[in-house]
Design a protein around this motif. Structure first.
Motif, PDB file in Angstrom:
ATOM      1  N   ARG A  62      36.435  46.621  36.504  1.00 15.28           N
ATOM      2  CA  ARG A  62      37.647  46.306  37.267  1.00 15.28           C
ATOM      3  C   ARG A  62      37.550  46.802  38.701  1.00 15.28           C
ATOM      4  O   ARG A  62      38.256  46.301  39.585  1.00 15.28           O
ATOM      5  N   ASN A  65      35.986  43.935  41.186  1.00 15.19           N
ATOM      6  CA  ASN A  65      36.842  43.004  41.943  1.00 15.19           C
ATOM      7  C   ASN A  65      38.118  43.701  42.435  1.00 15.19           C
ATOM      8  O   ASN A  65      39.101  43.069  42.752  1.00 15.19           O
ATOM      9  N   LEU A  67      40.467  45.387  41.132  1.00 11.02           N
ATOM     10  CA  LEU A  67      41.741  45.538  40.428  1.00 11.02           C
ATOM     11  C   LEU A  67      42.058  47.018  40.334  1.00 11.02           C
ATOM     12  O   LEU A  67      43.206  47.417  40.178  1.00 11.02           O
ATOM     13  N   GLU A  68      40.990  47.848  40.419  1.00 11.19           N
ATOM     14  CA  GLU A  68      41.154  49.301  40.540  1.00 11.19           C
ATOM     15  C   GLU A  68      40.444  49.729  41.815  1.00 11.19           C
ATOM     16  O   GLU A  68      39.421  49.152  42.173  1.00 11.19           O
ATOM     17  N   ARG A  93      37.454  38.318  45.652  1.00  6.92           N
ATOM     18  CA  ARG A  93      37.916  38.016  44.301  1.00  6.92           C
ATOM     19  C   ARG A  93      37.661  36.569  43.933  1.00  6.92           C
ATOM     20  O   ARG A  93      37.425  36.252  42.768  1.00  6.92           O
ATOM     21  N   ALA A  94      37.742  35.678  44.932  1.00  6.56           N
ATOM     22  CA  ALA A  94      37.495  34.274  44.648  1.00  6.56           C
ATOM     23  C   ALA A  94      36.050  34.058  44.206  1.00  6.56           C
ATOM     24  O   ALA A  94      35.754  33.106  43.483  1.00  6.56           O
ATOM     25  N   MET A  98      36.816  36.600  36.484  1.00 11.64           N
ATOM     26  CA  MET A  98      37.071  37.663  35.519  1.00 11.64           C
ATOM     27  C   MET A  98      37.739  37.086  34.276  1.00 11.64           C
ATOM     28  O   MET A  98      38.673  36.292  34.364  1.00 11.64           O
ATOM     29  N   PHE A 100      39.615  38.294  30.744  1.00 11.55           N
ATOM     30  CA  PHE A 100      40.280  39.493  30.229  1.00 11.55           C
ATOM     31  C   PHE A 100      40.307  39.502  28.709  1.00 11.55           C
ATOM     32  O   PHE A 100      40.204  38.467  28.063  1.00 11.55           O
TER      33      PHE A 100
END
Lengths: 258, 364
Positions: A62, A65, A67-68, A93-94, A98, A100
């Motif tokens: 994470r 990208n 997210l963290e 990110r594009a 990802m 989940f």
């Protein structure tokens, strides 16, 4: 299939690094989650990360990208370093798909709308073209006939395949999988793994957090074992499973392989 | 084998008469147990002594199209007060010969509302239609060009005033409320504090005091000679008030959206604005349809408070008629009529919200 992939394994990995992580640390408040991670992922490389729960594997991918956020060290993705004053994190990110554990499809949109959302709004692809791409990838994961349904009407395995197709529609350079089969009923795991193997065969760069050891053996170039926020061991699947070096790895493998 | 049963034996038979049909229904719903039976008998008794006289008053002994003097001769309801004063009740002090203008404006509004009911019409052209419609309504009410006599907003009144205040108020308050809700969840401390303060301050004050402030206190701060129209001040007070309530309701909806939805949107490369607009708000606003409609309904009824700053809304015009000596004493009839109009509007709103909820249901 396995042999085909093995051959594939030999002649790739000559490419450049696409992800570089150097001495990366992360804390949740006072809790030290990741302790000095060093990892270089080459183009088209496939890595499987395993380890006990709470070892920081999900947090690690994470961070890739963002997210963290990490607090120390350096993460470079596709030549761009992830920092606090990064203005265009969306751009990175594009490029990084990802998938989940809990699929995270958008329940208010149809399957095809789930797939075209990113291309239309982020890539500015014309709607018609985005829909064609969406149908192409839905065909690939074999659920084109569900295109006009809503996520709630699909089974878990189907939803996860839609989630994979959704990421692929963005034409990403790297795909991250965060325990993609852990939330699935046993009989649906195979259909998702098949889609991922297909993707591997096409040379996608993949980082997969998973305990599917069969998948790791046949697909991965490297298997990483994480524990207590560190990468304890990293090796080719053959070496990793047949000849684990570290005690903790041995213990973990004995627990999950029975 | 012997397990095979004769077909006749498995044929279904009818349940006992005492359990189905009218008798069965009465037994299970009205006379199940002694407490139930007593309650039923008491209810029937009260209906017996109240309903027939009410029907006699409202329909049998009543007058529908008479003068006030005739009404004073009878015992029944004097509905004549409505048709005799309908134009004043509806349009207030709007110049008599110009009352076709608010009438057309209201027709326009109702047409727009009905057109917007259909979700397939929710496209860009609808926004333009509303902007054009509201502009035309304002033009019709105010006049001043195209040979229309100008009418001061202090002369506006009755139903058009109530409808304009609420429709303008609600359409402006909703987006403001959404922005406030998002602000309250913002990571930026300044924005967050500001939104929290605004919401808590407004929610801690009754609407009536806001209206007083807008009409009495606010002008004190204006430089001399500057005068903001009372109608606009009331309108702004209603918008600010309603927005605070909407903000809290929307915030509840936002909290119900799982973190995975944000993460999935972000991992596709959507920025904050797109994530909110395409993923989070559509789901959150759908969840909060029922509480939002409660707010809209109470806001609609609250517009009647503008009487305290001397605006003649629908309820006030109705009341004014009762001051006419000819019609004095028929307040029950007049208020029942006003209540009926309010009820119809609110019923339309709640009915529509239920339909909208049903239509959006299949998506989740």
């Amino acid at each position: 299939m396995a042999t085909q992939l093995s051959k594939n394994k030999e002649n790739t990995l000559t490419g450049d690094a696409i992800i570089e992580i150097v001495e990366m640390h992360k804390w949740y408040d006072d809790f030290h989650v990741l302790k000095g991670i060093n990892l270089t992922v080459k183009k088209q490389e496939r890595i499987v990360i395993c380890g006990p729960s709470g070892s920081g594997k999900s947090t690690l991918i994470r961070c890739i990208n963002r997210l963290e956020e990490h607090q120390r060290g350096r993460i470079t993705v596709d030549g761009m370093e992830l920092t606090n004053d990064l203005k265009n994190i969306e751009k990175i990110r594009a490029e990084v798909g990802m998938v989940f554990q809990h699929f995270n499809l958008f329940p208010h949109l149809t399957i095809v709308e789930n797939l075209t959302l990113g291309p239309i709004w982020v890539r500015k692809t014309p709607k018609k073209e985005a829909e064609e791409t969406a149908m192409y990838f839905l065909n690939k994961v074999q659920i084109a006939d569900q295109a006009l349904k809503y996520p709630g009407q699909l089974s878990g395995g189907q939803q996860q395949r839609v989630a994979i197709a959704r990421s692929l529609c963005m034409n990403p350079k790297v795909m991250l999988f965060d325990e993609p089969t852990s939330a699935l009923d046993p009989e649906m795991i195979k259909e998702v793994l098949d889609s991922m193997i297909e993707l591997a065969r096409e040379g996608m760069t993949m980082i997969v957090v998973s305990h599917e050891m069969g998948f790791a053996k046949s697909v991965a170039h490297r298997v990483l074992f994480m524990d207590y926020g560190q990468i304890v061991e990293a090796n080719t699947p053959d070496e990793f499973f047949d000849n684990p070096q570290h005690d903790r790895t041995k213990l973990f493998l004995s627990q999950i392989l029975h | 084998m012997e397990a095979i049963v004769d077909k006749k034996e498995v044929e279904t038979i009818k349940p006992p008469v005492t359990q189905v049909g009218v008798v069965g229904w009465i037994r299970t719903n009205l006379f199940k147990g002694w407490l139930n039976s007593i309650l039923t008998l008491i209810t029937i008794y009260f209906l017996w002594i109240t309903v027939p006289p009410l029907i006699r008053w409202a329909f049998i002994d009543s007058l529908w199209l008479s003068s006030g003097a005739e009404c004073h001769q009878i015992d029944g309801a004097c509905w004549s007060i409505i048709p005799a004063n309908i134009r004043f009740i509806t349009f207030g002090f709007f110049p008599y010969d110009q009352q076709w203008r608010p009438f057309v404006a209201m027709g326009l509004l109702v047409a727009l509302l009905f057109y917007s009911r259909n979700r397939h019409h929710w496209k860009r052209h609808l926004v333009y239609a509303w902007i054009l419609g509201l502009f035309l309504m304002g033009l019709l009410m105010k006049g001043g060009i195209f040979g229309l006599t100008p009418v001061e907003s202090t002369q506006w009144g009755g139903l058009p005033l109530t409808l304009l205040l609420s429709v303008f108020g609600l359409t402006a308050a909703y987006p403001l409320g959404v922005v406030l809700a998002l602000g309250r969840r913002s990571k930026m401390p300044a924005v967050k504090t500001l939104c929290v303060m605004y919401i808590e301050l407004i929610r801690g004050v009754p609407l009536i005091s806001l209206l007083f402030m807008s009409s009495v206190v606010f002008p004190l701060f204006l430089p001399e000679g500057v005068n903001i129209n009372a109608l606009i001040r009331a309108q702004v007070a209603i918008i600010l008030f309603t927005a605070a309530y909407i903000a809290e309701v929307v915030r509840g909806g936002l909290q119900a959206i799982p973190r995975g939805q944000y993460e999935a949107a972000e991992s596709l490369g959507l920025n904050y604005y797109l994530t909110m607009r395409l993923i989070v708000l559509p789901q959150a606003l759908k969840i909060v349809i029922p509480p939002s409609v409660s707010i809209l309904i109470s806001a609609f009824k609250d517009t009647s408070l503008v009487v305290i700053i001397a605006l003649f809304d629908f309820l006030k015009t109705t009341k004014t008629v009762l001051n006419d000596p000819q019609w004095m004493g028929f307040s029950a009839e007049a208020y029942i009529f006003a209540a009926l109009i309010y009820f119809l509007c609110c019923f339309f709103m709640s009915n529509y919200s239920r339909r909208l909820e049903r239509e959006l249901e299949r998506g989740l």
